[in-house]
Design a protein around this motif. Structure first.
Motif, PDB file in Angstrom:
ATOM      1  N   MET A   1      43.649  41.420  49.104  1.00  0.00           N
ATOM      2  CA  MET A   1      43.249  41.998  47.821  1.00  0.00           C
ATOM      3  C   MET A   1      44.355  42.857  47.257  1.00  0.00           C
ATOM      4  SD  MET A   1      39.984  44.472  46.994  1.00  0.00           S
ATOM      5  CE  MET A   1      38.831  43.185  47.495  1.00  0.00           C
ATOM      6  N   ASP A   2      44.915  43.725  48.128  1.00  0.00           N
ATOM      7  CA  ASP A   2      45.961  44.629  47.653  1.00  0.00           C
ATOM      8  C   ASP A   2      47.226  43.895  47.279  1.00  0.00           C
ATOM      9  OD1 ASP A   2      44.991  47.198  50.024  1.00  0.00           O
ATOM     10  OD2 ASP A   2      44.271  46.764  47.996  1.00  0.00           O
ATOM     11  N   ASP A   3      47.422  42.678  47.850  1.00  0.00           N
ATOM     12  CA  ASP A   3      48.626  41.920  47.522  1.00  0.00           C
ATOM     13  C   ASP A   3      48.675  41.558  46.061  1.00  0.00           C
ATOM     14  OD1 ASP A   3      49.426  42.106  50.105  1.00  0.00           O
ATOM     15  OD2 ASP A   3      48.664  40.125  50.692  1.00  0.00           O
ATOM     16  N   LEU A   4      47.507  41.436  45.434  1.00  0.00           N
ATOM     17  CA  LEU A   4      47.482  41.058  44.029  1.00  0.00           C
ATOM     18  C   LEU A   4      47.873  42.216  43.134  1.00  0.00           C
ATOM     19  CD1 LEU A   4      44.228  38.905  43.696  1.00  0.00           C
ATOM     20  CD2 LEU A   4      46.579  38.127  43.427  1.00  0.00           C
ATOM     21  N   ALA A   5      47.435  43.417  43.467  1.00  0.00           N
ATOM     22  CA  ALA A   5      47.641  44.560  42.577  1.00  0.00           C
ATOM     23  C   ALA A   5      49.120  44.777  42.319  1.00  0.00           C
ATOM     24  CB  ALA A   5      47.015  45.811  43.190  1.00  0.00           C
ATOM     25  N   GLY A   6      49.456  44.901  41.050  1.00  0.00           N
ATOM     26  CA  GLY A   6      50.831  45.175  40.667  1.00  0.00           C
ATOM     27  C   GLY A   6      51.710  43.967  40.618  1.00  0.00           C
ATOM     28  N   SER A   7      51.209  42.810  41.008  1.00  0.00           N
ATOM     29  CA  SER A   7      52.015  41.596  40.987  1.00  0.00           C
ATOM     30  C   SER A   7      52.307  41.169  39.565  1.00  0.00           C
ATOM     31  CB  SER A   7      51.278  40.475  41.731  1.00  0.00           C
ATOM     32  OG  SER A   7      51.919  39.239  41.514  1.00  0.00           O
ATOM     33  N   SER A   8      53.538  40.733  39.326  1.00  0.00           N
ATOM     34  CA  SER A   8      53.897  40.253  37.990  1.00  0.00           C
ATOM     35  C   SER A   8      53.263  38.919  37.699  1.00  0.00           C
ATOM     36  CB  SER A   8      55.422  40.144  37.864  1.00  0.00           C
ATOM     37  OG  SER A   8      55.912  39.206  38.811  1.00  0.00           O
ATOM     38  N   GLU A   9      52.655  38.295  38.744  1.00  0.00           N
ATOM     39  CA  GLU A   9      52.046  36.985  38.547  1.00  0.00           C
ATOM     40  C   GLU A   9      50.565  37.079  38.235  1.00  0.00           C
ATOM     41  OE1 GLU A   9      53.840  34.224  38.456  1.00  0.00           O
ATOM     42  OE2 GLU A   9      55.600  35.483  38.797  1.00  0.00           O
ATOM     43  N   ILE A  10      50.037  38.297  38.126  1.00  0.00           N
ATOM     44  CA  ILE A  10      48.620  38.462  37.835  1.00  0.00           C
ATOM     45  C   ILE A  10      48.299  37.835  36.476  1.00  0.00           C
ATOM     46  CG2 ILE A  10      46.822  40.141  37.277  1.00  0.00           C
ATOM     47  CD1 ILE A  10      47.292  39.889  40.180  1.00  0.00           C
ATOM     48  N   ASN A  11      47.214  37.065  36.420  1.00  0.00           N
ATOM     49  CA  ASN A  11      46.798  36.486  35.149  1.00  0.00           C
ATOM     50  C   ASN A  11      45.294  36.645  34.978  1.00  0.00           C
ATOM     51  OD1 ASN A  11      45.512  34.332  36.594  1.00  0.00           O
ATOM     52  ND2 ASN A  11      47.498  33.284  36.723  1.00  0.00           N
ATOM     53  N   MET A  12      44.787  36.132  33.869  1.00  0.00           N
ATOM     54  CA  MET A  12      43.376  36.311  33.548  1.00  0.00           C
ATOM     55  C   MET A  12      42.469  35.633  34.566  1.00  0.00           C
ATOM     56  SD  MET A  12      41.523  35.630  29.886  1.00  0.00           S
ATOM     57  CE  MET A  12      42.771  36.583  29.041  1.00  0.00           C
ATOM     58  N   ALA A  13      42.923  34.533  35.143  1.00  0.00           N
ATOM     59  CA  ALA A  13      42.114  33.842  36.142  1.00  0.00           C
ATOM     60  C   ALA A  13      41.897  34.708  37.379  1.00  0.00           C
ATOM     61  CB  ALA A  13      42.778  32.522  36.527  1.00  0.00           C
ATOM     62  N   ASP A  14      42.913  35.522  37.752  1.00  0.00           N
ATOM     63  CA  ASP A  14      42.765  36.421  38.898  1.00  0.00           C
ATOM     64  C   ASP A  14      41.690  37.468  38.632  1.00  0.00           C
ATOM     65  OD1 ASP A  14      44.869  35.191  40.382  1.00  0.00           O
ATOM     66  OD2 ASP A  14      46.321  36.273  39.146  1.00  0.00           O
ATOM     67  N   VAL A  15      41.702  38.008  37.414  1.00  0.00           N
ATOM     68  CA  VAL A  15      40.683  38.994  37.047  1.00  0.00           C
ATOM     69  C   VAL A  15      39.301  38.348  37.063  1.00  0.00           C
ATOM     70  CG1 VAL A  15      39.904  40.590  35.256  1.00  0.00           C
ATOM     71  CG2 VAL A  15      42.354  40.247  35.622  1.00  0.00           C
ATOM     72  N   ALA A  16      39.200  37.123  36.528  1.00  0.00           N
ATOM     73  CA  ALA A  16      37.912  36.430  36.486  1.00  0.00           C
ATOM     74  C   ALA A  16      37.382  36.160  37.889  1.00  0.00           C
ATOM     75  CB  ALA A  16      38.061  35.124  35.713  1.00  0.00           C
ATOM     76  N   GLU A  17      38.279  35.733  38.794  1.00  0.00           N
ATOM     77  CA  GLU A  17      37.862  35.438  40.160  1.00  0.00           C
ATOM     78  C   GLU A  17      37.348  36.693  40.849  1.00  0.00           C
ATOM     79  OE1 GLU A  17      39.635  33.482  44.299  1.00  0.00           O
ATOM     80  OE2 GLU A  17      40.910  33.731  42.533  1.00  0.00           O
ATOM     81  N   ARG A  18      38.068  37.807  40.683  1.00  0.00           N
ATOM     82  CA  ARG A  18      37.652  39.065  41.307  1.00  0.00           C
ATOM     83  C   ARG A  18      36.301  39.544  40.751  1.00  0.00           C
ATOM     84  NH1 ARG A  18      40.582  43.347  43.398  1.00  0.00           N
ATOM     85  NH2 ARG A  18      41.999  41.737  44.142  1.00  0.00           N
ATOM     86  N   GLY A  20      34.015  37.606  39.362  1.00  0.00           N
ATOM     87  CA  GLY A  20      32.962  36.614  39.509  1.00  0.00           C
ATOM     88  C   GLY A  20      32.412  36.116  38.189  1.00  0.00           C
ATOM     89  N   VAL A  21      33.293  36.054  37.176  1.00  0.00           N
ATOM     90  CA  VAL A  21      32.889  35.579  35.849  1.00  0.00           C
ATOM     91  C   VAL A  21      33.901  34.534  35.373  1.00  0.00           C
ATOM     92  CG1 VAL A  21      31.784  37.773  35.256  1.00  0.00           C
ATOM     93  CG2 VAL A  21      34.183  37.399  34.652  1.00  0.00           C
ATOM     94  N   SER A  22      33.647  33.944  34.230  1.00  0.00           N
ATOM     95  CA  SER A  22      34.575  32.960  33.667  1.00  0.00           C
ATOM     96  C   SER A  22      35.749  33.667  32.994  1.00  0.00           C
ATOM     97  CB  SER A  22      33.868  32.068  32.649  1.00  0.00           C
ATOM     98  OG  SER A  22      33.524  32.815  31.501  1.00  0.00           O
ATOM     99  N   THR A  23      36.841  32.921  32.810  1.00  0.00           N
ATOM    100  CA  THR A  23      37.985  33.490  32.099  1.00  0.00           C
ATOM    101  C   THR A  23      37.629  33.782  30.648  1.00  0.00           C
ATOM    102  OG1 THR A  23      38.775  31.227  31.716  1.00  0.00           O
ATOM    103  CG2 THR A  23      39.765  32.452  33.546  1.00  0.00           C
ATOM    104  N   ALA A  24      36.695  32.990  30.074  1.00  0.00           N
ATOM    105  CA  ALA A  24      36.264  33.259  28.706  1.00  0.00           C
ATOM    106  C   ALA A  24      35.596  34.619  28.605  1.00  0.00           C
ATOM    107  CB  ALA A  24      35.310  32.162  28.236  1.00  0.00           C
ATOM    108  N   THR A  25      34.790  34.973  29.625  1.00  0.00           N
ATOM    109  CA  THR A  25      34.131  36.281  29.632  1.00  0.00           C
ATOM    110  C   THR A  25      35.156  37.396  29.761  1.00  0.00           C
ATOM    111  OG1 THR A  25      32.116  35.352  30.583  1.00  0.00           O
ATOM    112  CG2 THR A  25      32.440  37.721  30.841  1.00  0.00           C
ATOM    113  N   VAL A  26      36.165  37.195  30.605  1.00  0.00           N
ATOM    114  CA  VAL A  26      37.239  38.198  30.736  1.00  0.00           C
ATOM    115  C   VAL A  26      37.937  38.394  29.397  1.00  0.00           C
ATOM    116  CG1 VAL A  26      39.458  38.720  31.824  1.00  0.00           C
ATOM    117  CG2 VAL A  26      37.595  37.764  33.188  1.00  0.00           C
ATOM    118  N   SER A  27      38.249  37.278  28.738  1.00  0.00           N
ATOM    119  CA  SER A  27      38.925  37.364  27.440  1.00  0.00           C
ATOM    120  C   SER A  27      38.101  38.177  26.449  1.00  0.00           C
ATOM    121  CB  SER A  27      39.186  35.954  26.891  1.00  0.00           C
ATOM    122  OG  SER A  27      39.691  36.007  25.580  1.00  0.00           O
TER     123      SER A  27
END
Length: 351
Positions: A1-18, A20-27
């Motif tokens: 989990m901590d490996d993701l934080a601060g990564s330059s590769e973080i995208n909306m799909a990562d937020v959605a997965e964490r 538990g919602v769709s990327t559309a909901t995150v947007s």
């Protein structure tokens, strides 16, 4: 989990997965758009902060309307309704010194290319969709484009739109035919052939069936004719109706252009309008007046101008007083509808 934080590769799909919602909901949550509960919105924003997910600088510039470009998207540009509305949207945007990019996306393959390529190649501040048939996954992609979206001449998801009440359009047209005494009333509709949802077509078809039910008339499936979208829809649809053992005495056409095609086929078959077939369309096409075609008139120009102003308001940060604008229509009676049973009419044929 901590490996993701601060990564330059973080995208909306990562937020959605964490979350538990769709990327559309995150947007929607990150852009403070409706359709997300406050609790879910706060949770998504907290996860985005935890993962150090931020909108890219390019996306930020787009959100502020930095490109000065707006895309207008229509399925066809050689059909009067689309070309007229496009011209009116473009007029408003050009007057505001916006550059306009026009896209014709006819069918799923072209729509897929548009949704895939536009974000990466030709950045725009907003997209105006003119009565575009879409699939659900395409609606979700629209939500993820990171730009303002306005729909003209229809309704897509929860996006701001300007339209007419297409259900009421059909009720008005069919109700007029019922009042004239018709009991065998058909509809010629057109549909996008790849199964995409087309709000105007769906609502007019629903209104046709509701108007028949309200009049106590049975809906004969053979009287609801669906033809591929194109210039021959009206003629081919009327040909199918005339082949029935018991043809209708009146036809409600999806549009004036469809009605005019049906009109032409009736003339070629030696049948008279309205003595042998009543005919009514939708739109207010200028040619309809020349043919004496009765029509439910919608202000195509007004819808286009309002949609253009709506896009400009969104880009300027002004609060929309009404995100869902419904423009009134009116029934224009000419010479193509009359009571059934005229001498020599189809109502007097055997069967």
């Amino acid at each position: 989990m901590d490996d993701l934080a601060g990564s330059s590769e973080i995208n909306m799909a990562d937020v959605a997965e964490r979350a538990g919602v769709s990327t559309a909901t995150v947007s929607r949550a990150l852009r403070d758009l409706p359709g997300v509960s406050e609790r879910t919105r706060l949770r998504i924003k907290a996860i985005a902060d935890e993962l150090a997910y931020v909108v890219s600088p390019e996306a930020s510039r787009l959100a502020k309307g930095a490109t000065g470009r707006i895309a207008i998207v229509a399925p066809r540009m050689d059909v009067w309704f689309y070309s007229r509305m496009l011209a009116c949207v473009e007029e408003v945007l050009s007057d505001a010194d916006m550059d306009v990019l026009m896209y014709q996306v006819d069918g799923r393959q072209q729509r897929n290319r548009f949704f895939r390529d536009l974000p990466a190649r030709r950045k725009v501040d907003a997209v105006v969709l003119i009565a575009l048939p879409v699939l659900q996954d395409e609606v979700e992609r629209l939500d993820l484009m990171g730009v303002e979206v306005v729909v003209a001449g229809g309704e897509i998801g929860s996006f701001p739109h300007v339209r007419v009440d297409d259900f009421e359009v059909a009720v008005t047209a069919v109700g007029h035919l019922v009042e004239l005494g018709h009991r065998r009333i058909a509809m010629i509709r057109t549909s996008d052939t790849d199964g995409a949802y087309w709000s105007a077509d769906a609502e007019r078809s629903r209104g046709y069936l509701a108007a028949l039910a309200s009049a106590g008339l049975d809906a004969d499936p053979a009287y609801l004719v669906t033809m591929p979208f194109g210039p021959r829809a009206g003629a081919d649809g009327m040909a199918r109706l005339l082949e029935l053992d018991v043809p209708p005495t009146a036809v409600f056409a999806y549009s004036d252009e469809v009605a005019l095609g049906a009109y032409r086929h009736l003339l070629a078959a030696g049948l008279r309008v309205p003595e042998q077939m009543s005919l009514i369309g939708v739109d207010g096409h200028p040619i309809a007046d020349l043919f004496g075609l009765s029509s439910v008139v919608q202000s195509v120009a007004e819808q286009g101008r309002l949609a253009g102003r709506m896009a400009l308001d969104l880009l300027s940060g002004r609060q929309l007083q009404n995100r869902h604008v419904v423009v009134p229509t009116h029934l224009e009676l000419r010479g193509s509808t009359a009571p059934p049973g005229a001498p020599g009419g189809l109502d007097n044929l055997p069967g």
